[in-house]
Scaffold this motif. Structure first.
Motif, PDB file in Angstrom:
ATOM      1  N   LYS A  88       0.851  -1.183   0.000  1.00  0.00           N
ATOM      2  CA  LYS A  88       0.000   0.000   0.000  1.00  0.00           C
ATOM      3  C   LYS A  88       0.887   1.233   0.000  1.00  0.00           C
ATOM      4  O   LYS A  88       1.847   1.302   0.774  1.00  0.00           O
ATOM      5  N   THR A  89       0.601   2.202  -0.855  1.00  0.00           N
ATOM      6  CA  THR A  89       1.417   3.416  -0.905  1.00  0.00           C
ATOM      7  C   THR A  89       0.533   4.657  -0.781  1.00  0.00           C
ATOM      8  O   THR A  89      -0.583   4.690  -1.294  1.00  0.00           O
ATOM      9  N   ILE A  90       1.056   5.653  -0.095  1.00  0.00           N
ATOM     10  CA  ILE A  90       0.409   6.958  -0.018  1.00  0.00           C
ATOM     11  C   ILE A  90       1.480   8.027  -0.220  1.00  0.00           C
ATOM     12  O   ILE A  90       2.667   7.741  -0.214  1.00  0.00           O
ATOM     13  N   ASN A  91       1.031   9.282  -0.392  1.00  0.00           N
ATOM     14  CA  ASN A  91       2.008  10.316  -0.712  1.00  0.00           C
ATOM     15  C   ASN A  91       2.853  10.705   0.500  1.00  0.00           C
ATOM     16  O   ASN A  91       2.397  10.727   1.639  1.00  0.00           O
ATOM     17  N   ASN A  92       4.105  10.960   0.216  1.00  0.00           N
ATOM     18  CA  ASN A  92       5.079  11.379   1.213  1.00  0.00           C
ATOM     19  C   ASN A  92       6.179  12.125   0.479  1.00  0.00           C
ATOM     20  O   ASN A  92       6.498  11.797  -0.662  1.00  0.00           O
ATOM     21  N   ARG A  93       6.749  13.117   1.136  1.00  0.00           N
ATOM     22  CA  ARG A  93       7.780  13.912   0.472  1.00  0.00           C
ATOM     23  C   ARG A  93       9.010  13.083   0.130  1.00  0.00           C
ATOM     24  O   ARG A  93       9.703  13.340  -0.846  1.00  0.00           O
ATOM     25  N   TYR A  94       9.284  12.072   0.953  1.00  0.00           N
ATOM     26  CA  TYR A  94      10.472  11.249   0.749  1.00  0.00           C
ATOM     27  C   TYR A  94      10.067   9.785   0.560  1.00  0.00           C
ATOM     28  O   TYR A  94       8.881   9.459   0.505  1.00  0.00           O
ATOM     29  N   SER A  95      11.052   8.924   0.463  1.00  0.00           N
ATOM     30  CA  SER A  95      10.801   7.477   0.384  1.00  0.00           C
ATOM     31  C   SER A  95      10.804   6.913   1.804  1.00  0.00           C
ATOM     32  O   SER A  95      11.781   7.046   2.535  1.00  0.00           O
ATOM     33  N   ASP A  96       9.695   6.311   2.183  1.00  0.00           N
ATOM     34  CA  ASP A  96       9.540   5.769   3.534  1.00  0.00           C
ATOM     35  C   ASP A  96       8.974   4.348   3.414  1.00  0.00           C
ATOM     36  O   ASP A  96       7.791   4.171   3.120  1.00  0.00           O
ATOM     37  N   ILE A  97       9.822   3.362   3.623  1.00  0.00           N
ATOM     38  CA  ILE A  97       9.444   1.961   3.407  1.00  0.00           C
ATOM     39  C   ILE A  97       9.298   1.260   4.753  1.00  0.00           C
ATOM     40  O   ILE A  97      10.215   1.278   5.581  1.00  0.00           O
ATOM     41  N   ASN A  98       8.145   0.642   4.954  1.00  0.00           N
ATOM     42  CA  ASN A  98       7.864  -0.073   6.197  1.00  0.00           C
ATOM     43  C   ASN A  98       7.415  -1.495   5.869  1.00  0.00           C
ATOM     44  O   ASN A  98       6.529  -1.698   5.033  1.00  0.00           O
TER      45      ASN A  98
END
Length: 295
Positions: free
Chosen positions: A27-37
């Motif tokens: 699942k992806t949503i908008n974020n200023r940077y790359s944030d992988i969990n």
């Protein structure tokens, strides 16, 4: 031409090798940077670094949540082993609590095994390699569906942004049209106001009137701002046309366009121009909201 992508999307992938079924959800949503969990069963966590590399090669920006699950459908080389040292620590802690609280409850097995990591699933080295292959294939399947969704949403974002660009072009042309008559209108209004106040008792000083009009002309000149605004709007178009991960660049261009339209608004008090300036700012804000979701 490369497509632009939304940062919002979902993809689910599965891979079955006859022993295990791996289910990957992204699942992806908008974020200023790359944030992988990554959320995965403990015995799959040794693959997290590899999963991150796969994700980074496909998704450049946004918050990415990955959920992994494994279902065994036949016997595998997986071994469920007790972590006796940890179990003893849990029991000792419970005994200490009992002693301090003067409790007589027995410590039961079903209580101990509920604690995290008391029972550990382990794979032998040969099976780990097979497990790695299964996980990667499920991840790639999920990414394929995710990117398809992000590209579909990106197409709509592209349309919305370009529609906004066309609106700004028309509004800018209106502002430019009204700006060409500003000095003449000001001269007429100034002369009328002077005559209203002084009547015919005093002779109009043409030199002072001329200086006042020149001063107003310099102060209200918005040609440079219009040229820069048009340049920024053209850059929006060309950047959208180039495609790819252009969200940050678009955001920067919008900031510059906002700066120019704010300057125009502060220079000019003409009602027609002010109305168009307000509308341009509204359209720029709508575009900015759309751009926030572009990779």
């Amino acid at each position: 031409m490369e497509n632009i992508r939304s940062m919002t999307g979902y993809g689910k992938g599965e891979y079955n090798d006859g022993i295990r079924n791996i289910i990957a959800e992204i699942k992806t949503i908008n974020n200023r940077y790359s944030d992988i969990n990554i959320k995965a069963p403990r015995h799959l966590r040794f693959l997290e670094d590899n999963i991150r590399k796969i994700i980074k090669n496909s998704i450049l920006r946004g918050r990415v949540d990955i959920f992994l699950n494994i279902e065994y459908i036949s016997e595998s080389a997986t071994v469920i082993a007790p972590n006796l040292a940890l179990a003893n620590q849990y029991k000792a802690a419970i005994d200490e609590i009992k002693g301090n609280l003067n409790l007589d409850d027995e410590v039961r097995l079903d209580t101990i095994i509920k604690f995290q990591d008391v029972l550990v699933a382990k794979e032998n080295s040969d099976d780990e390699n097979e497990l790695k292959i299964c996980v990667e294939k499920s991840i790639y399947n999920a990414i394929e569906k995710l990117l398809a969704m992000r590209e579909n949403e990106g197409k709509q974002l592209r349309v919305d942004v370009l529609n906004g660009v066309e609106s700004i072009k028309k509004l800018t042309a209106e502002i430019q049209k009204y700006s060409t008559t500003l000095v003449d209108d000001y001269k007429v209004k100034l002369e009328a106001r002077i005559n209203e106040l002084l009547g015919t008792k005093y002779e109009l000083d043409e030199n002072r009137l001329y200086n006042e009009i020149v001063f107003y002309s310099d102060k209200s000149d918005i040609n440079e701002e219009i040229i820069r605004l048009e340049s920024h709007i053209s850059q929006l178009e060309s950047t959208i046309a180039s495609g790819g991960a252009v969200g940050r660049k678009l955001d920067f261009i919008l900031q510059e366009a906002n700066r120019e339209i704010n300057t125009i608004g502060s220079k000019i008090g003409n009602l027609d121009i002010t109305k168009n300036v307000i509308e341009v700012k509204n359209v720029l804000e709508k575009i900015r909201e759309q751009v926030q979701n572009i990779e």
